[in-house]
Design a protein around this motif. Structure first.
Motif, PDB file in Angstrom:
ATOM      1  N   TYR A 288       0.838  -1.206   0.000  1.00 55.42           N
ATOM      2  CA  TYR A 288       0.000   0.000   0.000  1.00 55.42           C
ATOM      3  C   TYR A 288       0.868   1.250   0.000  1.00 55.42           C
ATOM      4  O   TYR A 288       0.623   2.193  -0.776  1.00 55.42           O
ATOM      5  CB  TYR A 288      -0.907  -0.005   1.226  1.00 55.42           C
ATOM      6  CG  TYR A 288      -1.738   1.248   1.370  1.00 55.42           C
ATOM      7  CD1 TYR A 288      -2.943   1.385   0.693  1.00 55.42           C
ATOM      8  CD2 TYR A 288      -1.317   2.299   2.180  1.00 55.42           C
ATOM      9  CE1 TYR A 288      -3.708   2.529   0.812  1.00 55.42           C
ATOM     10  CE2 TYR A 288      -2.074   3.449   2.304  1.00 55.42           C
ATOM     11  CZ  TYR A 288      -3.265   3.566   1.624  1.00 55.42           C
ATOM     12  OH  TYR A 288      -4.008   4.711   1.745  1.00 55.42           O
ATOM     13  N   GLY A 289       1.893   1.280   0.850  1.00 52.89           N
ATOM     14  CA  GLY A 289       2.762   2.455   0.916  1.00 52.89           C
ATOM     15  C   GLY A 289       3.459   2.729  -0.406  1.00 52.89           C
ATOM     16  O   GLY A 289       3.545   3.879  -0.847  1.00 52.89           O
ATOM     17  N   ALA A 290       3.951   1.661  -1.051  1.00 54.23           N
ATOM     18  CA  ALA A 290       4.638   1.833  -2.329  1.00 54.23           C
ATOM     19  C   ALA A 290       3.675   2.310  -3.415  1.00 54.23           C
ATOM     20  O   ALA A 290       4.015   3.172  -4.238  1.00 54.23           O
ATOM     21  CB  ALA A 290       5.286   0.512  -2.747  1.00 54.23           C
ATOM     22  N   LEU A 291       2.459   1.759  -3.407  1.00 52.94           N
ATOM     23  CA  LEU A 291       1.482   2.128  -4.425  1.00 52.94           C
ATOM     24  C   LEU A 291       1.046   3.582  -4.267  1.00 52.94           C
ATOM     25  O   LEU A 291       0.915   4.318  -5.252  1.00 52.94           O
ATOM     26  CB  LEU A 291       0.271   1.202  -4.326  1.00 52.94           C
ATOM     27  CG  LEU A 291      -0.714   1.229  -5.491  1.00 52.94           C
ATOM     28  CD1 LEU A 291      -0.036   0.779  -6.779  1.00 52.94           C
ATOM     29  CD2 LEU A 291      -1.899   0.316  -5.188  1.00 52.94           C
ATOM     30  N   VAL A 292       0.832   4.011  -3.026  1.00 54.30           N
ATOM     31  CA  VAL A 292       0.430   5.398  -2.789  1.00 54.30           C
ATOM     32  C   VAL A 292       1.544   6.354  -3.212  1.00 54.30           C
ATOM     33  O   VAL A 292       1.275   7.426  -3.781  1.00 54.30           O
ATOM     34  CB  VAL A 292       0.068   5.603  -1.302  1.00 54.30           C
ATOM     35  CG1 VAL A 292      -0.104   7.083  -0.985  1.00 54.30           C
ATOM     36  CG2 VAL A 292      -1.219   4.860  -0.980  1.00 54.30           C
ATOM     37  N   PHE A 293       2.788   5.971  -2.948  1.00 55.37           N
ATOM     38  CA  PHE A 293       3.896   6.820  -3.390  1.00 55.37           C
ATOM     39  C   PHE A 293       3.905   6.959  -4.904  1.00 55.37           C
ATOM     40  O   PHE A 293       4.065   8.072  -5.434  1.00 55.37           O
ATOM     41  CB  PHE A 293       5.225   6.247  -2.914  1.00 55.37           C
ATOM     42  CG  PHE A 293       6.427   6.977  -3.455  1.00 55.37           C
ATOM     43  CD1 PHE A 293       6.776   8.227  -2.958  1.00 55.37           C
ATOM     44  CD2 PHE A 293       7.182   6.438  -4.487  1.00 55.37           C
ATOM     45  CE1 PHE A 293       7.864   8.914  -3.467  1.00 55.37           C
ATOM     46  CE2 PHE A 293       8.276   7.120  -4.999  1.00 55.37           C
ATOM     47  CZ  PHE A 293       8.617   8.356  -4.488  1.00 55.37           C
ATOM     48  N   LEU A 294       3.706   5.856  -5.619  1.00 55.34           N
ATOM     49  CA  LEU A 294       3.662   5.925  -7.080  1.00 55.34           C
ATOM     50  C   LEU A 294       2.523   6.827  -7.556  1.00 55.34           C
ATOM     51  O   LEU A 294       2.669   7.570  -8.532  1.00 55.34           O
ATOM     52  CB  LEU A 294       3.485   4.521  -7.662  1.00 55.34           C
ATOM     53  CG  LEU A 294       4.682   3.576  -7.585  1.00 55.34           C
ATOM     54  CD1 LEU A 294       4.301   2.200  -8.117  1.00 55.34           C
ATOM     55  CD2 LEU A 294       5.865   4.133  -8.372  1.00 55.34           C
ATOM     56  N   SER A 295       1.408   6.786  -6.843  1.00 54.36           N
ATOM     57  CA  SER A 295       0.242   7.563  -7.263  1.00 54.36           C
ATOM     58  C   SER A 295       0.458   9.066  -7.118  1.00 54.36           C
ATOM     59  O   SER A 295      -0.256   9.856  -7.743  1.00 54.36           O
ATOM     60  CB  SER A 295      -0.983   7.147  -6.455  1.00 54.36           C
ATOM     61  OG  SER A 295      -0.896   7.604  -5.112  1.00 54.36           O
ATOM     62  N   THR A 296       1.427   9.478  -6.293  1.00 54.91           N
ATOM     63  CA  THR A 296       1.670  10.913  -6.089  1.00 54.91           C
ATOM     64  C   THR A 296       2.733  11.469  -7.029  1.00 54.91           C
ATOM     65  O   THR A 296       3.005  12.675  -6.986  1.00 54.91           O
ATOM     66  CB  THR A 296       2.113  11.184  -4.634  1.00 54.91           C
ATOM     67  OG1 THR A 296       3.371  10.545  -4.379  1.00 54.91           O
ATOM     68  CG2 THR A 296       1.078  10.675  -3.651  1.00 54.91           C
ATOM     69  N   LEU A 297       3.324  10.630  -7.873  1.00 58.46           N
ATOM     70  CA  LEU A 297       4.397  11.109  -8.755  1.00 58.46           C
ATOM     71  C   LEU A 297       3.963  12.202  -9.731  1.00 58.46           C
ATOM     72  O   LEU A 297       4.791  13.032 -10.116  1.00 58.46           O
ATOM     73  CB  LEU A 297       5.011   9.929  -9.521  1.00 58.46           C
ATOM     74  CG  LEU A 297       5.844   8.972  -8.660  1.00 58.46           C
ATOM     75  CD1 LEU A 297       6.434   7.856  -9.514  1.00 58.46           C
ATOM     76  CD2 LEU A 297       6.947   9.722  -7.911  1.00 58.46           C
TER      77      LEU A 297
END
Length: 331
Positions: A288-297
């Motif tokens: 979840y943390g990695a996916l949310v980070f990708l979503s903010t790029l």
């Protein structure tokens, strides 16, 4: 110099805390099992999960845009969307998880010429989401207590916490009665909260949008859990959603960077309480943390464009797109 060194050390300390907590979690779980759990999450589910994160930002930006309108502060939805992406990215990489929102409020206040209302708009927009999360946590803990996952007295502790917040609020109200300036500010803040969060039709719009935002958070968790093969029944799905509500609550603590370490530590504790392997919860938390980070790029792209425009002396795009005439919406 001493003050500057202190300002530098505090952000670094939160990075250190995050890394230490992650290291502690890795030591406490079976790393081979954890890697297997992570590898079970199929890549083809990343696309729908990322699509849901886009919906999150669209809804959250709309909530901010609506709040600003209720306060009579000029803000276009296009600007709100761009600034929300930038704030989300900064919250992911800067310690505390709120500096992006502080920057969002400051830029909106500078562009609109109404810094106080701009600050209130961001704060109330975030408060709307936290109120819904708090209600979801209370419901989740009550259900988890009924099925024996957490001690039966846990819901009473949660309600006790709510009571403590009320007591602190009343005590603070009593203590500031001697300060005319504080009393005037709080009255204005309360009027803004009522106008944007409580009055009709603000309440159903705010709560409805916040419920949808929370649902999108949980949907990302559930997609990852489904891809890993953990959602074998409706009960498993409800249990996972309830546990993930508590993970989202743990991320509110501003002691690390974007909840890293705290979220994984909470997962390592909660999943065994539910009779599930801790590696399952930690893997879900990391994914979840990695996916949310990708979503903010996309926010990084917008931020890079802004910095280039600032370096070239171009006009601030927020100022360029904002209508400087404030308008008020009827309560």
């Amino acid at each position: 110099m001493k003050g500057k060194g202190h300002r530098v050390r505090r952000p670094l300390l939160k990075w250190v805390v995050a890394l230490c907590l992650l290291a502690a979690v890795l030591v406490s779980v079976d790393r081979q099992t954890l890697w297997q759990e992570l590898s079970q999450m199929p890549i083809d589910l990343l696309l729908p999960a990322l699509a849901i994160t886009v919906l999150q930002v669209l809804l959250s930006s709309g909530r901010w845009w609506y709040t600003a309108r209720r306060l009579g502060v000029s803000l276009t939805y296009r600007v709100a969307l761009r600034e929300y992406y930038i704030a989300s990215f900064l919250n992911q990489v800067l310690p505390g998880g709120v500096l992006g929102d502080v920057n969002r409020a400051w830029r909106h206040g500078r562009a609109s010429g109404q810094p106080l209302y701009a600050m209130h708009g961001v704060a109330i927009e975030r408060l709307s989401g936290q109120l819904v999360l708090g209600l979801a946590v209370l419901i989740s803990v009550s259900w988890l207590a009924q099925v024996g996952v957490v001690p039966p007295e846990s819901p009473w502790w949660m309600w006790g916490l709510v009571g403590l917040v009320v007591v602190v609020f009343l005590l603070g109200r009593y203590l500031i009665r001697s300060s005319r300036g504080a009393r005037h500010y709080l009255r204005g803040l309360w009027r803004d909260i009522v106008r944007t969060l409580v009055a009709w039709p603000a309440f159903p719009i705010q709560m409805g949008s916040s419920v949808l935002v929370l649902a999108s958070y949980l949907a990302v968790f559930l997609i990852l859990a489904y891809g890993a093969g953990h959602l074998t029944s409706w009960n498993a799905m409800i249990l996972t959603a309830a546990l993930c509500c508590l993970l989202l609550l743990s991320m509110v603590l501003p002691v690390t960077v974007s909840g890293w370490g705290v979220r994984e530590g909470a997962a390592a504790v909660l999943w065994p309480m539910a009779g599930l392997p801790p590696e399952q919860g930690v893997a879900l938390s990391v994914g979840y943390g990695a996916l949310v980070f990708l979503s903010t790029l996309p926010g990084l792209v917008f931020l890079t464009v802004r910095l280039k425009q600032a370096g070239s002396g171009a006009r601030d795009p927020v100022r360029k797109n904002q209508d400087q005439r404030a308008y008020h919406c009827p309560d």
